[in-house]
Write a protein that holds these residues in place. Sequence first.
Motif, PDB file in Angstrom:
ATOM      1  N   VAL A 227      44.523 -34.779 -60.959  1.00 18.93           N
ATOM      2  CA  VAL A 227      45.008 -35.042 -59.599  1.00 18.93           C
ATOM      3  C   VAL A 227      43.944 -34.682 -58.557  1.00 18.93           C
ATOM      4  CG1 VAL A 227      46.800 -34.583 -57.905  1.00 18.93           C
ATOM      5  CG2 VAL A 227      47.384 -34.669 -60.306  1.00 18.93           C
ATOM      6  N   SER A 228      43.204 -33.592 -58.790  1.00 19.73           N
ATOM      7  CA  SER A 228      42.227 -33.202 -57.770  1.00 19.73           C
ATOM      8  C   SER A 228      41.120 -34.249 -57.645  1.00 19.73           C
ATOM      9  CB  SER A 228      41.636 -31.823 -58.077  1.00 19.73           C
ATOM     10  OG  SER A 228      40.958 -31.833 -59.290  1.00 19.73           O
ATOM     11  N   LEU A 229      40.815 -34.942 -58.734  1.00 20.79           N
ATOM     12  CA  LEU A 229      39.861 -36.051 -58.628  1.00 20.79           C
ATOM     13  C   LEU A 229      40.514 -37.217 -57.900  1.00 20.79           C
ATOM     14  CD1 LEU A 229      37.997 -36.396 -62.041  1.00 20.79           C
ATOM     15  CD2 LEU A 229      37.206 -35.379 -59.940  1.00 20.79           C
ATOM     16  N   GLY A 230      41.787 -37.406 -58.165  1.00 20.28           N
ATOM     17  CA  GLY A 230      42.515 -38.490 -57.523  1.00 20.28           C
ATOM     18  C   GLY A 230      42.547 -38.317 -56.009  1.00 20.28           C
ATOM     19  N   LEU A 231      42.633 -37.061 -55.581  1.00 18.73           N
ATOM     20  CA  LEU A 231      42.639 -36.771 -54.144  1.00 18.73           C
ATOM     21  C   LEU A 231      41.448 -37.395 -53.441  1.00 18.73           C
ATOM     22  CD1 LEU A 231      43.524 -33.032 -53.466  1.00 18.73           C
ATOM     23  CD2 LEU A 231      44.776 -35.049 -52.794  1.00 18.73           C
ATOM     24  N   GLN A 232      40.309 -37.380 -54.140  1.00 23.02           N
ATOM     25  CA  GLN A 232      39.075 -37.906 -53.537  1.00 23.02           C
ATOM     26  C   GLN A 232      39.193 -39.381 -53.207  1.00 23.02           C
ATOM     27  OE1 GLN A 232      36.370 -36.195 -52.563  1.00 23.02           O
ATOM     28  NE2 GLN A 232      37.597 -34.423 -53.091  1.00 23.02           N
ATOM     29  N   GLN A 233      40.067 -40.067 -53.932  1.00 21.82           N
ATOM     30  CA  GLN A 233      40.125 -41.507 -53.730  1.00 21.82           C
ATOM     31  C   GLN A 233      40.775 -41.894 -52.414  1.00 21.82           C
ATOM     32  OE1 GLN A 233      41.104 -43.802 -57.172  1.00 21.82           O
ATOM     33  NE2 GLN A 233      40.398 -42.229 -58.554  1.00 21.82           N
ATOM     34  N   PHE A 234      41.322 -40.902 -51.707  1.00 20.67           N
ATOM     35  CA  PHE A 234      41.855 -41.200 -50.385  1.00 20.67           C
ATOM     36  C   PHE A 234      40.793 -41.002 -49.316  1.00 20.67           C
ATOM     37  CE2 PHE A 234      45.598 -39.842 -52.833  1.00 20.67           C
ATOM     38  CZ  PHE A 234      46.302 -41.028 -52.764  1.00 20.67           C
ATOM     39  N   GLN A 235      39.650 -40.525 -49.759  1.00 19.51           N
ATOM     40  CA  GLN A 235      38.581 -40.273 -48.805  1.00 19.51           C
ATOM     41  C   GLN A 235      37.475 -41.272 -49.017  1.00 19.51           C
ATOM     42  OE1 GLN A 235      37.522 -36.001 -49.316  1.00 19.51           O
ATOM     43  NE2 GLN A 235      37.835 -36.051 -47.120  1.00 19.51           N
ATOM     44  N   SER A 236      36.914 -41.746 -47.924  1.00 16.64           N
ATOM     45  CA  SER A 236      35.730 -42.569 -48.086  1.00 16.64           C
ATOM     46  C   SER A 236      34.874 -42.389 -46.851  1.00 16.64           C
ATOM     47  CB  SER A 236      36.098 -44.032 -48.281  1.00 16.64           C
ATOM     48  OG  SER A 236      36.335 -44.634 -47.034  1.00 16.64           O
ATOM     49  N   GLN A 237      33.649 -42.862 -46.946  1.00  8.76           N
ATOM     50  CA  GLN A 237      32.717 -42.722 -45.831  1.00  8.76           C
ATOM     51  C   GLN A 237      33.239 -43.459 -44.604  1.00  8.76           C
ATOM     52  OE1 GLN A 237      31.021 -40.508 -46.878  1.00  8.76           O
ATOM     53  NE2 GLN A 237      29.250 -41.046 -48.113  1.00  8.76           N
ATOM     54  N   LYS A 238      34.081 -44.445 -44.838  1.00  6.86           N
ATOM     55  CA  LYS A 238      34.505 -45.295 -43.713  1.00  6.86           C
ATOM     56  C   LYS A 238      35.870 -44.884 -43.181  1.00  6.86           C
ATOM     57  CE  LYS A 238      32.001 -49.333 -45.329  1.00  6.86           C
ATOM     58  NZ  LYS A 238      31.983 -49.247 -46.804  1.00  6.86           N
ATOM     59  N   GLY A 239      36.182 -43.619 -43.257  1.00  3.54           N
ATOM     60  CA  GLY A 239      37.477 -43.183 -42.745  1.00  3.54           C
ATOM     61  C   GLY A 239      38.439 -42.977 -43.903  1.00  3.54           C
ATOM     62  N   SER A 240      39.280 -41.960 -43.782  1.00  2.00           N
ATOM     63  CA  SER A 240      40.111 -41.566 -44.908  1.00  2.00           C
ATOM     64  C   SER A 240      41.576 -41.851 -44.643  1.00  2.00           C
ATOM     65  CB  SER A 240      39.910 -40.083 -45.179  1.00  2.00           C
ATOM     66  OG  SER A 240      38.537 -39.816 -45.290  1.00  2.00           O
ATOM     67  N   GLU A 241      42.321 -41.905 -45.737  1.00  2.00           N
ATOM     68  CA  GLU A 241      43.769 -42.090 -45.645  1.00  2.00           C
ATOM     69  C   GLU A 241      44.410 -40.711 -45.577  1.00  2.00           C
ATOM     70  OE1 GLU A 241      45.480 -44.690 -45.328  1.00  2.00           O
ATOM     71  OE2 GLU A 241      43.987 -46.255 -45.652  1.00  2.00           O
ATOM     72  N   TRP A 242      44.337 -40.082 -44.403  1.00  2.91           N
ATOM     73  CA  TRP A 242      44.758 -38.685 -44.317  1.00  2.91           C
ATOM     74  C   TRP A 242      46.215 -38.475 -44.688  1.00  2.91           C
ATOM     75  CZ3 TRP A 242      41.100 -35.509 -44.733  1.00  2.91           C
ATOM     76  CH2 TRP A 242      39.861 -35.773 -44.167  1.00  2.91           C
ATOM     77  N   GLY A 243      47.077 -39.340 -44.231  1.00  3.39           N
ATOM     78  CA  GLY A 243      48.499 -39.163 -44.515  1.00  3.39           C
ATOM     79  C   GLY A 243      48.773 -39.110 -46.004  1.00  3.39           C
ATOM     80  N   MET A 244      48.208 -40.085 -46.718  1.00  2.03           N
ATOM     81  CA  MET A 244      48.426 -40.120 -48.179  1.00  2.03           C
ATOM     82  C   MET A 244      47.745 -38.931 -48.856  1.00  2.03           C
ATOM     83  SD  MET A 244      48.496 -43.993 -49.513  1.00  2.03           S
ATOM     84  CE  MET A 244      47.115 -44.888 -48.893  1.00  2.03           C
ATOM     85  N   LEU A 245      46.567 -38.571 -48.353  1.00  6.85           N
ATOM     86  CA  LEU A 245      45.840 -37.444 -48.939  1.00  6.85           C
ATOM     87  C   LEU A 245      46.675 -36.162 -48.838  1.00  6.85           C
ATOM     88  CD1 LEU A 245      42.399 -36.750 -49.395  1.00  6.85           C
ATOM     89  CD2 LEU A 245      43.215 -35.150 -47.740  1.00  6.85           C
ATOM     90  N   MET A 246      47.254 -35.970 -47.663  1.00  4.13           N
ATOM     91  CA  MET A 246      48.058 -34.765 -47.473  1.00  4.13           C
ATOM     92  C   MET A 246      49.351 -34.830 -48.285  1.00  4.13           C
ATOM     93  SD  MET A 246      46.087 -33.093 -45.597  1.00  4.13           S
ATOM     94  CE  MET A 246      44.645 -33.470 -44.626  1.00  4.13           C
ATOM     95  N   ALA A 247      49.868 -36.034 -48.475  1.00  8.58           N
ATOM     96  CA  ALA A 247      51.085 -36.175 -49.283  1.00  8.58           C
ATOM     97  C   ALA A 247      50.806 -35.731 -50.716  1.00  8.58           C
ATOM     98  CB  ALA A 247      51.573 -37.615 -49.253  1.00  8.58           C
ATOM     99  N   VAL A 248      49.711 -36.212 -51.286  1.00  7.99           N
ATOM    100  CA  VAL A 248      49.380 -35.812 -52.659  1.00  7.99           C
ATOM    101  C   VAL A 248      49.036 -34.324 -52.715  1.00  7.99           C
ATOM    102  CG1 VAL A 248      47.801 -36.169 -54.583  1.00  7.99           C
ATOM    103  CG2 VAL A 248      48.673 -38.108 -53.344  1.00  7.99           C
TER     104      VAL A 248
END
Lengths: 278, 433, 312
Positions: A227-248
């Motif tokens: 899961v901790s690796l999966g968390l990274q997939q909500f982040q990218s150089q072009k802006g992150s999916e903060w809501g989903m990141l915080m949900a996970v």
Amino acid sequence: MNPAAVKTINRTLAYVCLIAASAFFIIPFIWLLSTSLKPLTQIFSFPPEWIPKPFLWSNYSRAIEYIPFWTFLRNTAVITIFSTLGVIVSCPIVAYSFAKLEWRGRGTLFFITLAVMMIPSQVTLIPLFLLFTKLGWVGTPLPLIIPQFFGVPIYIFLMRQFFLGLPDALREAARLDGASEFRIYLQIMFPLAKSAVLSVALFQFMASWTDFMGPLLYLTNEISYTVSLGLQQFQSQKGSEWGMLMAVSTLMTLPIIVLFFFLQKTFIRGITFSGIKG
Amino acid sequence: MKKTWKTAMLTLVNLLTASLFVTACGTSTGTGNADEPGVTTVTLWHGLTSIDLDNMNNVVKVFEEKNPTVKIKLVYTESSEGSDQKLLTAVAGGNPPDAALFDRFKVGTWAAQGSLTDLSDMAEKSGIRKEMYYPFAWDESSYQGKLYAIPLDTDARLLFYNKDHFKEVGLDPENPPKTIAELESAAEKLTIKEGKRFKRVGFIPWYSQGWLYTWGWVFGGQFQDAATGKITANDPKVVEALQWMTDFGKKYNVEDITGFTSAAGTEEMDPFISGQISMKVTGNFAVKGIKKFNPKLNYGVTQIPSPSGKDFTTWSGGGSIIIPKGAKNAEVAWKFLEFLGKEEGQELVNKDSNLSVIDAVNVKYGYKDDPIMKEFINVLPNSHNRPVIPEGQLLWNELASATEKSTHGNGTPKENLDRVTETVNKALEKYNK
Amino acid sequence: MEKLAGAAPAAAVPATRRKRSLRRIGITGWLFASPWILGLLCFYAVPMLSSIYFSFTTYSILQPGEFVGLSNYVELFNDPLFWKSIYNTIYFAVFFVPLSIFVGVSLAMMLNMKVKGMAMFRTIFFLPTLVPQVALSVLWMWLLHPNFGLVNGMLASIGIDGPPWLGGEAWSKPSLILMSLWGIGQAVVIYLAGLGDISEEYYEAAAIDGASWFQKTRAVTLPLLTPVIFYNLVMGTIGAFQQFTLPYTLTKGQGTPSNSMTFYVMYLYENGFRYFKMGYASAMAWILFVIVMALTALIFVTSKRWVHYQGK
């Protein structure tokens, strides 16, 4: 002032202190929870807001679909359970030997045990990786599990401190009854150190559960990610999916919170050595 | 007793290990690792998410239809620091992927370490030439005259300005500043300060993408001597640029603007989006964020003002794809690199997301007719790339720290840049043996 | 494992004599410690020895480099950023370690009271340690951003001009110390376990003597908690000197402002993984080792005076 009144005042005072301190410690989590329910436009709005408007539960459902959450959770659980088991099996017995048994070279070995903690892991990372490459373990969860079965220095040190704090009277009594050292350990000392063992188990559980660098380096197949690796997939150089990141992130913390809630009882149950003067 | 315990322990460990192998194998099979006869699987490590990942999947689909003997297996690693480390350990451990997406900026360093496959010959055979791309993209993919990467996408830095703020203070939103002097006077008009607190900041030269690289080139400086390859961070024009940044900071009292430039600020908490700063230098990658967080923002994009008001320039970075040294299927992987490097692949991979490194593709996307994007396309042919040297990261960090020191009054720009030049050139010496 | 099991002496030796000779070298102790001895040899020895060797070379991870003797060490002593990072790290350790022990013990004693709802309170104190790193750095920005942060916003509303927190050279390290206190949950758990192991009888005896709460704390709680305090002091020191993740994520590895947040291991990481100077980084690691070793030895030597083990 009568004793009852004093008691009430003390109690009130205790609650006031506890609640004040709790307020400070609960902030990060409340924030995490609130962010996990916010729409993107509200997360960084200025001035900052605590209450999501509207409550966006879809962050959770979308996040779970965005990464194969359940698969990752299963992988994380496998690694975590085995490595936790590993430290429970290995650390207390080694620590017991350091604390209560006499043997030649004990001091030197303990010194080395402390010494290995003083080298930052950043410089041993590459040689260790090469070692696991030679063993053919890269690409499997083994490097994240097997070492724990051979002892982890921090936990050995911690358990040693606890065993040193246990009175010798019980051991002597058992020894006079002719019990073997291993039986004394397993049936008397290990249960006495239960709160320490559980602390160690909890720490290892948390460490494995949230470990990022280990899985990143050693797992090479997306299906075996954690899961901790999966968390990274909500982040990218072009802006992150903060809501989903915080949900996970929130979902990730829940199992540990539940675990801790049930474990913490064991820390208060003070042990009494009935019939033995400490 | 002890012996029984030992055996018990041993059995337990064995049992656990066995069950572990079962889980481990259970997770690693089922992905079809075993190649069908005549089919080669190429593993590609990437850090793509959302639309970029969809694009890449699309590229793979089209490519596999054209090349039935090749399968591309995408493995998500990570998009930042972590992916470097993963790639680094894999290369060091002698088990790298066949190809990996890679920050172009790092090509020089990795090539100097001998860790990238030289693509020059394969590129020549496939007809991939420098003229196909923007000059900086090719230059940044090469080291000492050899090609080590295929450039994938690019970016550029320009001045973003808030049109509503312009109107409010009586500036013409359709006629943004062109010279440094105009920029200064606009900034002054736009700034609203109450005591020590800024209600609104007009402009901060070093904020966001206003690196010393940006201003150094805009002022006409050079960071590297083309003939000797030596670093020239103390080029008088670069010193002039840093001096200007420092003076600008003095005027508004640097300590009071740290709030806007503090390290903890990310693009998400962008004061430009929330209307707290009126102008800033940033890249095309900010356009998406504005759409996402504040779609109503009325803003324009213009060339970064220069001392003369002409000869506009900027610099560009971007991604690339490489084949690590020691990759098992380098030749087959090349086919995929080639596909991505040519127009068709370029168009698929950057769709609705990035700037392509091929001008024709950007024209096809219709960027030339977009009021915001056209400014980027116009500047790309004369954009710069950071010097391709083995110590690119060191130079970057040294320049950043010289900027910070100078603007905070620790040493003059000249002193600080002399030190940068000396430090980096000294570090470069060991590669010239 | 099998090797050691096979190392049991032959049964031909008379039992009594065997027992005595075994007692002398403490074979039981060795056996009990055997998993860790194996672990040390398998997973720690090689990496540690490799890194010693690397510290004398120009190893770059990607290339073996060449043997250069002590030149990495010499170069370090002339590296101003090396000294700056030592200063930052010591600053952090000096303030954070004692503070964390004081706060940790106080919290643990508070959480050891017998009042209703304690399970919930304890869980709350443990929460911050669970928030993933990725989320933390965003949280800090949200709270401490000098201009838009919640904290300065609240301060402004009562007329105080808040500090620049992480943005100011003088404020960045104190901010970090404050943040690190949030992650004190693990230490508190250890103290709680330690408090739980203190036998009730001591308190009963003290109560019979008519001791006040303060006297009980001084005469019973604190002395019996010393083994655990000692552990947290040693581990806190080791941890403070290896401070890395939080400042690294907060400053994106840059140690801004003006390198006031460049900690020792951050600079080590930068050298090893971003400048490919792993030899240099290894030399840094071993200098750190010597510093921390000296401090730990000092703590161990003085511990005889203030650490009390019930068992002895």
